[in-house]
Enzyme design. Structure first.
Site, PDB file in Angstrom:
ATOM      1  N   GLY A   1     -35.053 -15.039 -24.137  1.00 34.73           N
ATOM      2  CA  GLY A   1     -36.066 -15.909 -23.552  1.00 34.73           C
ATOM      3  C   GLY A   1     -35.457 -17.223 -23.110  1.00 34.73           C
TER       4      GLY A   1
ATOM      5  CG  ASP B   1     -35.549 -26.358 -25.522  1.00 35.83           C
ATOM      6  OD1 ASP B   1     -34.928 -26.124 -26.594  1.00 35.83           O
ATOM      7  OD2 ASP B   1     -35.255 -27.277 -24.746  1.00 35.83           O
TER       8      ASP B   1
ATOM      9  CG  ASP C   1     -29.644 -15.489 -32.353  1.00 36.90           C
ATOM     10  OD1 ASP C   1     -30.376 -15.498 -31.340  1.00 36.90           O
ATOM     11  OD2 ASP C   1     -29.194 -16.511 -32.876  1.00 36.90           O
TER      12      ASP C   1
ATOM     13  CE  LYS D   1     -42.104 -23.975 -27.616  1.00 38.79           C
ATOM     14  NZ  LYS D   1     -41.347 -24.940 -26.819  1.00 38.79           N
TER      15      LYS D   1
ATOM     16  CG  LEU E   1     -23.696   3.354  13.207  1.00 35.71           C
ATOM     17  CD1 LEU E   1     -23.857   1.867  13.501  1.00 35.71           C
ATOM     18  CD2 LEU E   1     -24.402   3.720  11.910  1.00 35.71           C
TER      19      LEU E   1
ATOM     20  N   GLY F   1     -23.438   6.431  21.361  1.00 42.37           N
ATOM     21  CA  GLY F   1     -23.054   7.032  22.644  1.00 42.37           C
ATOM     22  C   GLY F   1     -22.264   8.318  22.515  1.00 42.37           C
ATOM     23  CE  LYS F   2     -22.972  10.529  16.896  1.00 42.40           C
ATOM     24  NZ  LYS F   2     -23.820   9.310  16.928  1.00 42.40           N
TER      25      LYS F   2
ATOM     26  CB  SER G   1     -20.002  13.571  10.819  1.00 39.94           C
ATOM     27  OG  SER G   1     -19.449  13.035  11.998  1.00 39.94           O
TER      28      SER G   1
END
Lengths: 271, 638
Positions: free
Chosen positions: B18, B21, B95, B151, B461, B465-466, B534
């Site tokens: 946590g 304080d 701890d 608290k 990609l 243009g492949k 590919s």
């Protein structure tokens, strides 16, 4: 039926085998007490009845006669390669330390000379986290610089059963396969596996006072004292540990001599 | 008085985390006191300390100082363990106090914990460290979490405030894939709802903190999962070869056939070995350290993973990891590191750092070149050799790894194979296959056609243009009298590969089949041009392996932005909208070639320039003179 002792044991055997694979030469500190004897027994499990490396007793010649007798018995029964290493005399220790801490330092110095002689890369030790606050901070594979000192302020991370097993030339690793066991676990394991232990752990009548006394923790005769206890069998010890509020190392004088005496010992390479 | 005999024997390990304080130390002090776990004299010692320091109220966080005998602040920086117990069982609090090196110590501590308590201040709610710690819990795979809203005395034990903060915490935890099993309102200072219930919060009907802890369970050994037996070592005793290791998941029996990865070799278990010897021992389950002997002397060494034939680990030389980095020296793209998972050790190169996550605000940076200390990142790692891999989601024991920089453990994380396929080679399903030799040589085929055959494998990609390039090159070659044919991604998926989708496995199979077809066509003497994204190196390497002498990898290069702007088929748009999943470049990786025979940049050059560039390259290679020359060179070399 797989129970929690099996789980503790499996974790220890795994660590023992990791160290054996990664560290050569390898040795083991055998104080002849219940912890390191249980550890030694697990070493035999890991290697199918063998102990494939030497075990070392750091001998100050101050152990109790029952301890030496027990050592000789196990060396024979378990076929151990035992190095009985003589520690340097007390006069050579740092004179600024309190007397009992100084006496305990003999083991630390003895370990240093042992490591120099045998050049061990890895050294098994039978310490547990629940023994003492500082030991709780230990790692399973704990790196030591060439002089054996321990930097507890900057320890390597350790998780998922992956350990730091490589280190610069000259340093070595203390390996702690039973760090995760507690005192009562060790006794339950002794009981289940029928592992021999030194009779000093069992209560017997003190001739002077007539009280039943036993040792919780074994050390040299000048530094270790028995505690009052009626536990005269392993069953009784386990029963007693379930309810006691007396700490295990309460019979060890060097731990509490000054507020930080154990810390000083550990940082300098004590077990 | 403790009732040891009726208790569970095994302790549960709890980590407390946590924001600074928010009351961690106070909670620990109070937990010890309220469960009567303080050693004799500590309470009095505490009163004494408080009186000395001039505070009326007991300062529970002093318990830690007194309890750990850590007066010197400087040493309060490591993982420490503190014991307490309830009626039901014993607990160890792991701890990790102190702020320096916190992450390193928290991970060393939390990685051993069975459950976690996340402490949140009712007045402050979720803060940076609340987030960071919770995120680390999620990365470590923590599944048992109790949140305490501490608290409560400072907010008048208000049920509204409790609800508000609970909601905030719950919302945050859910956003990082965590689930709070319990949320408990407490006041550590007053001791409300820790071990004892509280009149001030009678509106709260749930469990107290210790009751929630008692509900947590110890992890039981993963017996029902697929067998994984990572070989830890091989011992030779009395002529016997014993493979030792821990059964991580599943179980193993005498007589089982065990498949070892990555070698892909199997043998039968002749014995399960333990000591003291136990001939009745015929099986072992998850968590057990055993030895096994095999009926055949196959090659097995440390790091190999034994499984059953049905559910083996994946094989791959590339995988992804979600990792945290602890070292001051940053993790860098292109650097090599040693990783370990199970007992296996491999050297990997950081192929890409796909995302860096700031654990404070969960802000993300895509495509970084390094990962700094205490950051979390998603990375793609590549190894030279094939590795046996289990993603974390399939196997929590082997699906996580640590990464070393030099001697030190510098990070760790979970493994995933998202976007990558299993590369395990399947041997031909049918046996009794005999290869037959052709009576026509490659040379005669070439002479007959007037040119040599070859494979020109375009990769890039979608939108690079492949296809455009392939069709134009095909036409130009054909017009010059070459025998040529284009295999195009989309065309092939109508016929030969109409049974395949776009999962990593199907993509791999798609390329495998096309690779085999191009090999056959090139063998027949054709100039084959293939136009497939590919995306995986491994798949292209396999296609090359089908016909290594004929294969030419041509990288059709254009960056993602250019391709996305072109978007000739409108696919990027759909992918960005999420209607197409696993689209290369968007949510599926593209691995550019490392050493292609040729790179054609379609981003800076027009189509005709690119066509001419390829044409020159192809013609040079398939020309018969070249063939003759290369044959002569070979002859001289021999």
């Amino acid at each position: 039926m797989y129970n929690y002792l099996d789980e503790l044991e499996a974790k220890s055997i795994y660590i023992i085998r990791e160290a054996y694979n990664k560290l050569d030469p390898l040795g083991m500190m055998w104080s002849i007490g219940k912890d390191s004897t249980a550890l030694l027994y697990m070493v035999r499990k890991a290697f199918f009845g063998r102990v494939p490396f030497p075990v070392a007793l750091l001998d100050t010649e101050q152990e109790m006669p029952e301890v030496y007798a027990f050592r000789d018995r196990l060396i024979k029964e378990w076929d151990l390669d035992c190095i009985n290493w003589k520690c340097p005399p007390e006069e050579e220790m740092d004179m600024t330390l309190p007397p009992n801490t100084r006496s305990a330092m003999r083991k630390t110095e003895g370990l240093k000379t042992l490591m120099e002689e045998y050049k061990f890369k890895g050294m098994f030790g039978g310490i547990r986290r629940d023994e003492q606050g500082l030991r709780a901070k230990e790692r399973v594979f704990s790196p030591r610089s060439f002089d054996g000192s321990w930097d507890f302020k900057d320890q390597p991370p350790e998780f998922w059963d992956q350990y730091k097993t490589e280190f610069p030339e000259g340093a070595h690793l203390r390996v702690h396969p039973i760090l995760h066991w507690t005192e009562i676990d060790i006794w339950r394991y002794h009981q289940r596996e029928n592992i021999p232990f030194c009779e000093l752990y069992l209560a017997r009548e003190d001739k002077e006072t007539g009280k039943m006394m036993r040792y919780r923790s074994l050390g040299e005769k000048n530094l270790t004292f028995p505690v009052e206890s009626p536990a005269d069998s392993i069953e009784a010890i386990i029963e007693e540990l379930g309810v006691t509020e007396v700490s295990e190392r309460s019979g060890r004088s060097m731990d509490t001599e000054t507020e930080d005496s154990f810390e000083k010992l550990r940082a300098r390479g004590y077990m | 008085m403790k009732k040891q005999s009726q208790k569970a024997m095994q302790q549960l390990r709890v980590v407390i985390v946590g924001h600074v304080d928010h009351g961690k130390s106070t909670l620990i002090g109070r937990l010890l006191y309220d469960t009567n776990s303080l050693p004799a004299g500590k309470y009095e010692e505490l009163q004494e300390i408080c009186k000395r320091r001039g505070t009326d109220a007991l300062e529970w966080s002093f318990v830690l100082d007194a309890f750990q005998a850590e007066r010197d602040q400087a040493i309060t920086i490591d993982t420490t363990q503190i014991w307490f117990s309830t009626e039901m069982r014993d607990y160890v609090i792991i701890d990790a106090p102190g702020h320096r090196e916190f992450l390193k110590n928290m991970i060393s501590g939390a990685a051993q914990a069975d459950a976690a308590i996340l402490v949140v201040d009712a007045t402050e709610g979720v803060r940076e460290q609340t987030k960071r710690h919770a995120y680390m819990l999620s990365l470590l795979g923590m599944r048992q979490i109790a949140v305490v809203i501490n608290k409560m005395d400072m907010v008048d034990h208000s049920t509204e405030r409790f609800e508000e903060v609970s909601k905030e915490v719950d919302h945050y935890l859910k956003s990082i894939g965590l689930n709070a099993n319990y949320i408990v309102p407490i006041s550590a200072r007053e001791g409300d709802m820790i071990a004892n219930r509280s009149d001030k919060m009678d509106w709260y009907k749930g469990k107290s903190l210790t009751e929630t802890l008692d509900c947590f369970e110890l992890e039981s050994p993963p017996l029902s999962r697929s067998l994984r037996f990572p070989v830890q070592d091989v011992y030779r005793y009395n002529e016997e070869r014993i493979l030792v290791g821990r059964v991580e998941t599943g179980s193993i029996k005498k007589g089982d056939t065990i498949l070892f990865s990555p070698t892909n070799e199997s043998a039968k278990v002749t014995n399960i070995k333990v000591w003291p010897e136990d001939s009745a021992r015929v099986s072992a389950g998850a968590g057990e350290c055993i030895g096994i002997t095999l009926d055949e002397r196959i090659f097995v060494e440390r790091g190999h993973i034994g499984s059953h034939n049905e559910n083996p680990p994946m094989l791959s030389n590339v995988f992804r990891a979600n990792l945290f980095w602890l070292s001051a020296k940053p993790l860098k793209q292109g650097n090599s590191y040693k990783v370990r998972y199970g007992t296996n050790e491999a050297t990997v190169t950081v192929q890409s750092i796909d995302r860096v996550i700031d654990t404070d605000d969960l802000g993300q940076t895509e495509k970084a070149s390094e990962v700094g200390k205490n950051a979390v990142a998603e990375v793609t790692l590549r190894s030279r050799e094939m590795l046996a891999i289990d993603p974390y989601t399939d196997n929590q024991k082997l699906g996580r790894m640590v990464i070393y920089d030099g001697y030190d453990i510098a990070g760790g994380g979970s493994i995933n194979m998202d976007g990558y396929a299993d590369q395990r080679e399947n041997a031909p399903k049918s046996q009794n296959i005999f290869m037959v030799d052709h009576l026509i040589t490659d040379e005669r085929r070439a002479l007959n056609k007037g040119h040599k055959g070859g494979i020109f494998w375009f990769t890039g990609l979608s939108g690079a243009g492949k296809s455009t390039l392939a069709m134009a090159v095909e036409k130009a070659l054909f017009d010059k009298g070459y025998h040529t044919y284009v295999l195009d991604g989309d065309n092939v998926r109508y016929g030969l590969n109409s049974d395949l989708g776009f999962s990593p496995e199907d993509r791999a199979e798609n390329i495998r089949r096309v690779g085999e077809v191009t090999a056959l066509m090139a063998d027949a003497g054709l100039i084959v041009i293939s136009a497939f994204i590919s995306p995986y190196r491994a798949d292209r390497d396999k296609a090359r392996a089908a016909s290594p002498d004929n294969f030419n990898e041509i990288y059709v290069e254009a960056d993602l932005k250019t391709c996305e702007n072109r978007d000739p088929k409108g696919l990027y748009k759909k992918a960005r909208q999420g209607s197409i999943k696993q689209f290369t470049g968007v949510d599926s990786p593209y691995e550019a070639p490392e050493n292609p025979e040729m790179v054609v940049n379609t981003q800076d050059n027009d189509v005709q320039t690119c066509v001419n560039q390829v044409l020159r390259y192809v013609e040079d290679l398939v020309r018969l003179e070249t063939y003759e020359t290369s044959r002569k060179e070979k002859a001289i070399a021999i």
